[in-house]
Design a protein around this motif. Sequence first.
Motif, short mmCIF file in Angstrom:
data_model
loop_
_atom_site.label_atom_id
_atom_site.label_comp_id
_atom_site.label_asym_id
_atom_site.label_seq_id
_atom_site.Cartn_x
_atom_site.Cartn_y
_atom_site.Cartn_z
N GLU A 134 0.83 -1.21 0.00
CA GLU A 134 0.00 0.00 0.00
C GLU A 134 0.86 1.26 0.00
O GLU A 134 0.51 2.26 -0.64
CB GLU A 134 -0.96 -0.03 1.18
CG GLU A 134 -2.08 -1.05 0.97
CD GLU A 134 -3.05 -1.14 2.14
OE1 GLU A 134 -2.88 -0.37 3.12
OE2 GLU A 134 -3.97 -1.99 2.07
N GLN A 135 1.99 1.22 0.70
CA GLN A 135 2.90 2.38 0.67
C GLN A 135 3.37 2.64 -0.76
O GLN A 135 3.40 3.79 -1.22
CB GLN A 135 4.11 2.12 1.57
CG GLN A 135 3.82 2.16 3.06
CD GLN A 135 5.03 1.79 3.89
OE1 GLN A 135 6.16 2.17 3.57
NE2 GLN A 135 4.83 1.03 4.95
N ALA A 136 3.73 1.58 -1.46
CA ALA A 136 4.21 1.74 -2.84
C ALA A 136 3.07 2.14 -3.78
O ALA A 136 3.25 2.98 -4.66
CB ALA A 136 4.86 0.45 -3.32
N ALA A 137 1.91 1.53 -3.59
CA ALA A 137 0.77 1.83 -4.46
C ALA A 137 0.37 3.29 -4.37
O ALA A 137 0.02 3.92 -5.38
CB ALA A 137 -0.41 0.94 -4.10
N LEU A 138 0.44 3.85 -3.17
CA LEU A 138 0.08 5.26 -2.99
C LEU A 138 1.12 6.19 -3.59
O LEU A 138 0.87 7.39 -3.75
CB LEU A 138 -0.12 5.56 -1.50
CG LEU A 138 -1.34 4.87 -0.87
CD1 LEU A 138 -1.40 5.14 0.62
CD2 LEU A 138 -2.64 5.32 -1.55
N GLN A 139 2.29 5.64 -3.93
CA GLN A 139 3.29 6.41 -4.68
C GLN A 139 3.16 6.16 -6.18
O GLN A 139 4.04 6.50 -6.96
CB GLN A 139 4.70 6.04 -4.22
CG GLN A 139 5.01 6.45 -2.79
CD GLN A 139 6.49 6.32 -2.51
OE1 GLN A 139 7.31 7.08 -3.03
NE2 GLN A 139 6.85 5.34 -1.69
N ASN A 140 2.05 5.55 -6.56
CA ASN A 140 1.73 5.31 -7.96
C ASN A 140 2.60 4.23 -8.60
O ASN A 140 2.86 4.26 -9.81
CB ASN A 140 1.81 6.60 -8.79
CG ASN A 140 0.84 6.59 -9.95
OD1 ASN A 140 -0.23 5.98 -9.87
ND2 ASN A 140 1.19 7.25 -11.03
N ASP A 141 3.02 3.26 -7.81
CA ASP A 141 3.77 2.12 -8.33
C ASP A 141 2.77 1.11 -8.89
O ASP A 141 1.99 0.51 -8.15
CB ASP A 141 4.61 1.49 -7.22
CG ASP A 141 5.53 0.41 -7.74
OD1 ASP A 141 6.74 0.66 -7.84
OD2 ASP A 141 5.04 -0.69 -8.06
N ALA A 142 2.78 0.93 -10.21
CA ALA A 142 1.78 0.11 -10.88
C ALA A 142 1.85 -1.35 -10.46
O ALA A 142 0.82 -2.03 -10.35
CB ALA A 142 1.92 0.23 -12.39
N GLU A 143 3.07 -1.87 -10.24
CA GLU A 143 3.20 -3.27 -9.83
C GLU A 143 2.57 -3.49 -8.45
O GLU A 143 1.92 -4.51 -8.21
CB GLU A 143 4.67 -3.70 -9.83
CG GLU A 143 5.24 -4.00 -11.20
CD GLU A 143 5.49 -2.75 -12.03
OE1 GLU A 143 5.72 -1.67 -11.42
OE2 GLU A 143 5.47 -2.83 -13.26
N ALA A 144 2.78 -2.55 -7.55
CA ALA A 144 2.16 -2.66 -6.22
C ALA A 144 0.64 -2.58 -6.32
O ALA A 144 -0.08 -3.30 -5.61
CB ALA A 144 2.69 -1.55 -5.31
N GLN A 145 0.16 -1.73 -7.20
CA GLN A 145 -1.29 -1.63 -7.40
C GLN A 145 -1.87 -2.94 -7.92
O GLN A 145 -2.94 -3.38 -7.48
CB GLN A 145 -1.58 -0.47 -8.36
CG GLN A 145 -1.26 0.89 -7.75
CD GLN A 145 -1.05 1.99 -8.78
OE1 GLN A 145 -1.09 1.74 -9.99
NE2 GLN A 145 -0.81 3.20 -8.31
N MET A 146 -1.15 -3.58 -8.85
CA MET A 146 -1.59 -4.88 -9.35
C MET A 146 -1.54 -5.94 -8.27
O MET A 146 -2.43 -6.79 -8.17
CB MET A 146 -0.73 -5.30 -10.54
CG MET A 146 -1.10 -4.67 -11.86
SD MET A 146 -2.78 -5.08 -12.43
CE MET A 146 -2.71 -6.87 -12.54
N LEU A 147 -0.49 -5.91 -7.46
CA LEU A 147 -0.39 -6.85 -6.35
C LEU A 147 -1.63 -6.76 -5.46
O LEU A 147 -2.28 -7.77 -5.16
CB LEU A 147 0.83 -6.53 -5.49
CG LEU A 147 2.19 -7.09 -5.86
CD1 LEU A 147 3.25 -6.57 -4.90
CD2 LEU A 147 2.18 -8.61 -5.85
N LEU A 148 -1.95 -5.55 -5.04
CA LEU A 148 -3.06 -5.36 -4.12
C LEU A 148 -4.39 -5.73 -4.77
O LEU A 148 -5.26 -6.33 -4.12
CB LEU A 148 -3.09 -3.91 -3.64
CG LEU A 148 -1.95 -3.56 -2.67
CD1 LEU A 148 -1.81 -2.05 -2.52
CD2 LEU A 148 -2.18 -4.20 -1.31
N GLY A 149 -4.56 -5.38 -6.03
CA GLY A 149 -5.78 -5.77 -6.73
C GLY A 149 -5.95 -7.28 -6.72
O GLY A 149 -7.02 -7.81 -6.39
N GLY A 150 -4.87 -7.99 -7.07
CA GLY A 150 -4.93 -9.45 -7.10
C GLY A 150 -5.13 -10.06 -5.73
O GLY A 150 -5.89 -11.02 -5.56
#
Length: 221
Positions: A134-150
Amino acid sequence: MAFLTKGLKMARMKKSLKIFAVVFVLAAVIAGGFYIVQRKPAGNEMTRGLIAYEQGNFKSALRAFQNQDLLSNPQASFILGAMYYAGKGVKADKERAFLYYEKAAVFGYAPAQTTLAVLYAQKGDWDNAYAYAEQAALQNDAEAQMLLGGWYEAGRGGRFNTRKAVLFYEMAAKNGMLDAKTALYLINKDGKMDYAPNSFAAKRWQRKIKRQKALEKKLHG
């Protein structure tokens, strides 16, 4: 739209989307090179280190990155973590790799946060896995966003939540992740136990998928 309506293909897509980000990120970490060429290096020494790394001169690269690590350069700390994790120019040492990843993450370096998320997930430590992702996703890291979605879609760590999955998939989709758009299409088309189908949204994501595929075909032939 036959390419999106065949039942067998849909099932395969759903399964692959749930594991996509973990496999992609972890494989790259093991290879010791993920993110290294994606970020602009800071300073001449970092540039020399990256060139040496890409040329396979890991000893020279190691010295350059160690010097930069002493100056609290989070990119250098992250790369050192990758080198120790994979044994590039040094004896593999995963504990030391973790320390370098954590040092980079403390400075807010999103690639390190995403990497730690994957590694903690592999250990079954979902509290830390979600926290770093979540820390990375909030920095707009697309891979982290995909991780969390999955993860949220699959209920990893007992956290099944389709609405949160949709939120992070939408963030990844804005970053051009085709797999995120496909996931959003499938969720809206079929629905989930906690998420009603939405044919309008499904068609919208279907159009976005088609446009992106057409553009990629033009660009890459």
